[in-house]
Design a protein around this motif. Structure first.
Motif, PDB file in Angstrom:
ATOM      1  N   ASN A 129      61.949 -12.880  80.366  1.00 26.87           N
ATOM      2  CA  ASN A 129      61.955 -14.382  79.623  1.00 26.87           C
ATOM      3  C   ASN A 129      62.951 -14.725  79.701  1.00 26.87           C
ATOM      4  OD1 ASN A 129      62.472 -15.129  76.708  1.00 26.87           O
ATOM      5  ND2 ASN A 129      61.310 -13.261  76.038  1.00 26.87           N
ATOM      6  N   LEU A 130      63.253 -16.219  79.436  1.00 31.26           N
ATOM      7  CA  LEU A 130      64.572 -17.121  79.345  1.00 31.26           C
ATOM      8  C   LEU A 130      65.403 -16.588  78.206  1.00 31.26           C
ATOM      9  CD1 LEU A 130      63.629 -20.128  81.162  1.00 31.26           C
ATOM     10  CD2 LEU A 130      64.558 -18.267  82.426  1.00 31.26           C
ATOM     11  N   ARG A 131      64.158 -16.185  76.636  1.00 27.95           N
ATOM     12  CA  ARG A 131      65.203 -15.877  75.703  1.00 27.95           C
ATOM     13  C   ARG A 131      66.678 -14.651  76.241  1.00 27.95           C
ATOM     14  NH1 ARG A 131      61.011 -16.799  71.130  1.00 27.95           N
ATOM     15  NH2 ARG A 131      59.600 -16.342  73.600  1.00 27.95           N
ATOM     16  N   ASN A 132      65.947 -13.721  76.839  1.00 26.49           N
ATOM     17  CA  ASN A 132      66.948 -12.692  76.815  1.00 26.49           C
ATOM     18  C   ASN A 132      68.239 -12.797  77.797  1.00 26.49           C
ATOM     19  OD1 ASN A 132      64.994 -10.896  76.457  1.00 26.49           O
ATOM     20  ND2 ASN A 132      63.968 -10.567  78.628  1.00 26.49           N
ATOM     21  N   ALA A 133      69.016 -12.296  76.800  1.00 27.85           N
ATOM     22  CA  ALA A 133      70.560 -12.689  77.583  1.00 27.85           C
ATOM     23  C   ALA A 133      70.838 -12.257  78.715  1.00 27.85           C
ATOM     24  CB  ALA A 133      71.498 -11.498  75.897  1.00 27.85           C
ATOM     25  N   LEU A 134      71.690 -13.114  79.392  1.00 30.67           N
ATOM     26  CA  LEU A 134      72.280 -13.146  80.647  1.00 30.67           C
ATOM     27  C   LEU A 134      73.721 -12.091  80.612  1.00 30.67           C
ATOM     28  CD1 LEU A 134      73.110 -16.294  82.121  1.00 30.67           C
ATOM     29  CD2 LEU A 134      70.693 -14.964  83.078  1.00 30.67           C
ATOM     30  N   VAL A 135      73.308 -11.176  81.900  1.00 25.55           N
ATOM     31  CA  VAL A 135      74.277 -10.297  82.050  1.00 25.55           C
ATOM     32  C   VAL A 135      75.008 -10.144  82.917  1.00 25.55           C
ATOM     33  CG1 VAL A 135      74.828  -7.274  81.529  1.00 25.55           C
ATOM     34  CG2 VAL A 135      72.950  -8.839  80.126  1.00 25.55           C
ATOM     35  N   THR A 136      76.111  -9.927  83.302  1.00 26.97           N
ATOM     36  CA  THR A 136      76.952 -10.293  84.599  1.00 26.97           C
ATOM     37  C   THR A 136      77.552  -8.436  85.297  1.00 26.97           C
ATOM     38  OG1 THR A 136      78.013 -11.743  83.975  1.00 26.97           O
ATOM     39  CG2 THR A 136      78.948 -10.879  85.463  1.00 26.97           C
ATOM     40  N   PHE A 137      77.287  -8.772  86.695  1.00 25.30           N
ATOM     41  CA  PHE A 137      76.946  -7.207  86.970  1.00 25.30           C
ATOM     42  C   PHE A 137      77.767  -6.834  88.343  1.00 25.30           C
ATOM     43  CE2 PHE A 137      72.979  -6.619  84.965  1.00 25.30           C
ATOM     44  CZ  PHE A 137      72.670  -5.983  84.502  1.00 25.30           C
ATOM     45  N   GLU A 138      78.580  -6.666  89.248  1.00 24.69           N
ATOM     46  CA  GLU A 138      79.394  -6.388  89.711  1.00 24.69           C
ATOM     47  C   GLU A 138      78.086  -4.926  90.472  1.00 24.69           C
ATOM     48  OE1 GLU A 138      83.023  -6.362  90.539  1.00 24.69           O
ATOM     49  OE2 GLU A 138      83.670  -7.973  89.459  1.00 24.69           O
ATOM     50  N   LEU A 139      77.702  -5.890  91.928  1.00 23.97           N
ATOM     51  CA  LEU A 139      76.677  -4.346  92.513  1.00 23.97           C
ATOM     52  C   LEU A 139      77.884  -4.502  94.060  1.00 23.97           C
ATOM     53  CD1 LEU A 139      75.299  -4.812  90.120  1.00 23.97           C
ATOM     54  CD2 LEU A 139      73.324  -5.522  92.283  1.00 23.97           C
ATOM     55  N   VAL A 140      77.506  -3.397  94.519  1.00 21.68           N
ATOM     56  CA  VAL A 140      78.445  -3.277  95.278  1.00 21.68           C
ATOM     57  C   VAL A 140      77.383  -2.376  96.511  1.00 21.68           C
ATOM     58  CG1 VAL A 140      79.831  -1.456  96.826  1.00 21.68           C
ATOM     59  CG2 VAL A 140      80.603  -2.274  94.892  1.00 21.68           C
ATOM     60  N   ARG A 141      77.233  -2.689  97.427  1.00 16.58           N
ATOM     61  CA  ARG A 141      76.574  -2.799  98.861  1.00 16.58           C
ATOM     62  C   ARG A 141      77.082  -1.321  99.482  1.00 16.58           C
ATOM     63  NH1 ARG A 141      73.235  -6.329 103.088  1.00 16.58           N
ATOM     64  NH2 ARG A 141      72.911  -7.869 101.548  1.00 16.58           N
ATOM     65  N   GLY A 142      77.360  -0.192  99.583  1.00 17.82           N
ATOM     66  CA  GLY A 142      76.795   0.776 100.716  1.00 17.82           C
ATOM     67  C   GLY A 142      77.848   0.596 101.835  1.00 17.82           C
ATOM     68  N   GLN A 143      78.281   1.684 102.544  1.00 11.87           N
ATOM     69  CA  GLN A 143      78.761   1.306 103.699  1.00 11.87           C
ATOM     70  C   GLN A 143      77.074   1.693 104.847  1.00 11.87           C
ATOM     71  OE1 GLN A 143      82.210   2.729 105.250  1.00 11.87           O
ATOM     72  NE2 GLN A 143      83.498   2.585 103.577  1.00 11.87           N
ATOM     73  N   ASP A 144      76.457   1.809 104.332  1.00 14.21           N
ATOM     74  CA  ASP A 144      75.151   2.164 105.154  1.00 14.21           C
ATOM     75  C   ASP A 144      74.441   0.716 104.886  1.00 14.21           C
ATOM     76  OD1 ASP A 144      74.055   2.048 102.591  1.00 14.21           O
ATOM     77  OD2 ASP A 144      73.080   3.963 103.006  1.00 14.21           O
ATOM     78  N   ARG A 145      74.915  -0.091 104.181  1.00 13.84           N
ATOM     79  CA  ARG A 145      73.964  -1.482 104.393  1.00 13.84           C
ATOM     80  C   ARG A 145      72.775  -1.434 103.627  1.00 13.84           C
ATOM     81  NH1 ARG A 145      76.259  -5.574 104.662  1.00 13.84           N
ATOM     82  NH2 ARG A 145      75.544  -7.021 105.638  1.00 13.84           N
TER      83      ARG A 145
ATOM     84  N   SER B 105      75.027  -0.041  94.008  1.00 17.77           N
ATOM     85  CA  SER B 105      75.603   0.618  92.751  1.00 17.77           C
ATOM     86  C   SER B 105      76.250  -0.240  92.007  1.00 17.77           C
ATOM     87  CB  SER B 105      76.301   1.660  93.376  1.00 17.77           C
ATOM     88  OG  SER B 105      77.819   1.585  93.802  1.00 17.77           O
ATOM     89  N   ILE B 106      76.058   0.061  90.547  1.00 21.50           N
ATOM     90  CA  ILE B 106      76.746  -0.967  89.711  1.00 21.50           C
ATOM     91  C   ILE B 106      78.281  -0.631  89.122  1.00 21.50           C
ATOM     92  CG2 ILE B 106      76.117  -1.895  87.103  1.00 21.50           C
ATOM     93  CD1 ILE B 106      73.372  -1.775  87.619  1.00 21.50           C
ATOM     94  N   ARG B 107      79.199  -1.629  89.906  1.00 19.50           N
ATOM     95  CA  ARG B 107      80.482  -0.898  89.800  1.00 19.50           C
ATOM     96  C   ARG B 107      80.435  -1.590  87.821  1.00 19.50           C
ATOM     97  NH1 ARG B 107      85.378  -2.960  93.322  1.00 19.50           N
ATOM     98  NH2 ARG B 107      84.490  -5.428  92.534  1.00 19.50           N
ATOM     99  N   SER B 108      79.831  -2.068  87.927  1.00 15.01           N
ATOM    100  CA  SER B 108      80.737  -3.017  86.367  1.00 15.01           C
ATOM    101  C   SER B 108      79.554  -4.121  85.864  1.00 15.01           C
ATOM    102  CB  SER B 108      82.091  -4.252  86.239  1.00 15.01           C
ATOM    103  OG  SER B 108      81.388  -4.762  86.957  1.00 15.01           O
ATOM    104  N   MET B 109      79.352  -3.926  84.218  1.00 16.88           N
ATOM    105  CA  MET B 109      78.363  -5.013  83.318  1.00 16.88           C
ATOM    106  C   MET B 109      79.175  -5.672  82.484  1.00 16.88           C
ATOM    107  SD  MET B 109      75.170  -2.629  82.093  1.00 16.88           S
ATOM    108  CE  MET B 109      75.257  -3.337  80.909  1.00 16.88           C
TER     109      MET B 109
END
Length: 97
Positions: free
Chosen positions: A68-84, A88-92
């Motif tokens: 749904n394009l009416r849902n608000a966008l949220v900014t996330f920072e995702l970190v890929r683990g060393q195992d690739r 995990s989410i670092r912030s939002m």
């Protein structure tokens, strides 16, 4: 950091992820960068003779719940683990309307 399940396109770019049972879809061009790991905070010295990753992969995503394009966008920072494989989410942060 909260673990999430990330779905990526064939080039490895995240297109959606599942957080707390809800699917978030990327709604803008993702941005990727690498950061140096502070290995000295967890070890007294770099392990000898081992190849250890010194950088972590970070993606900044603007995503919304569902399609749904009416849902608000949220900014996330995702970190890929060393195992690739793990992510995990670092912030939002919710974007102002």
């Amino acid at each position: 950091m909260a673990d999430v399940e990330v779905n990526a396109d064939p080039a490895g770019v995240p297109v959606s992820f599942v957080r707390d049972g809800r699917t978030w879809h990327v709604g803008a061009e993702p941005v990727r960068w690498y950061e140096r790991v502070d290995w000295w905070k967890t070890s007294q010295r770099m392990p000898r003779g081992q190849m250890t990753r010194l950088d972590i992969e970070v993606w900044q995503l603007q995503a919304r719940i569902g399609h749904n394009l009416r849902n608000a966008l949220v900014t996330f920072e995702l970190v890929r683990g060393q195992d690739r494989q793990t992510w995990s989410i670092r912030s939002m942060e919710t974007l102002a309307a």
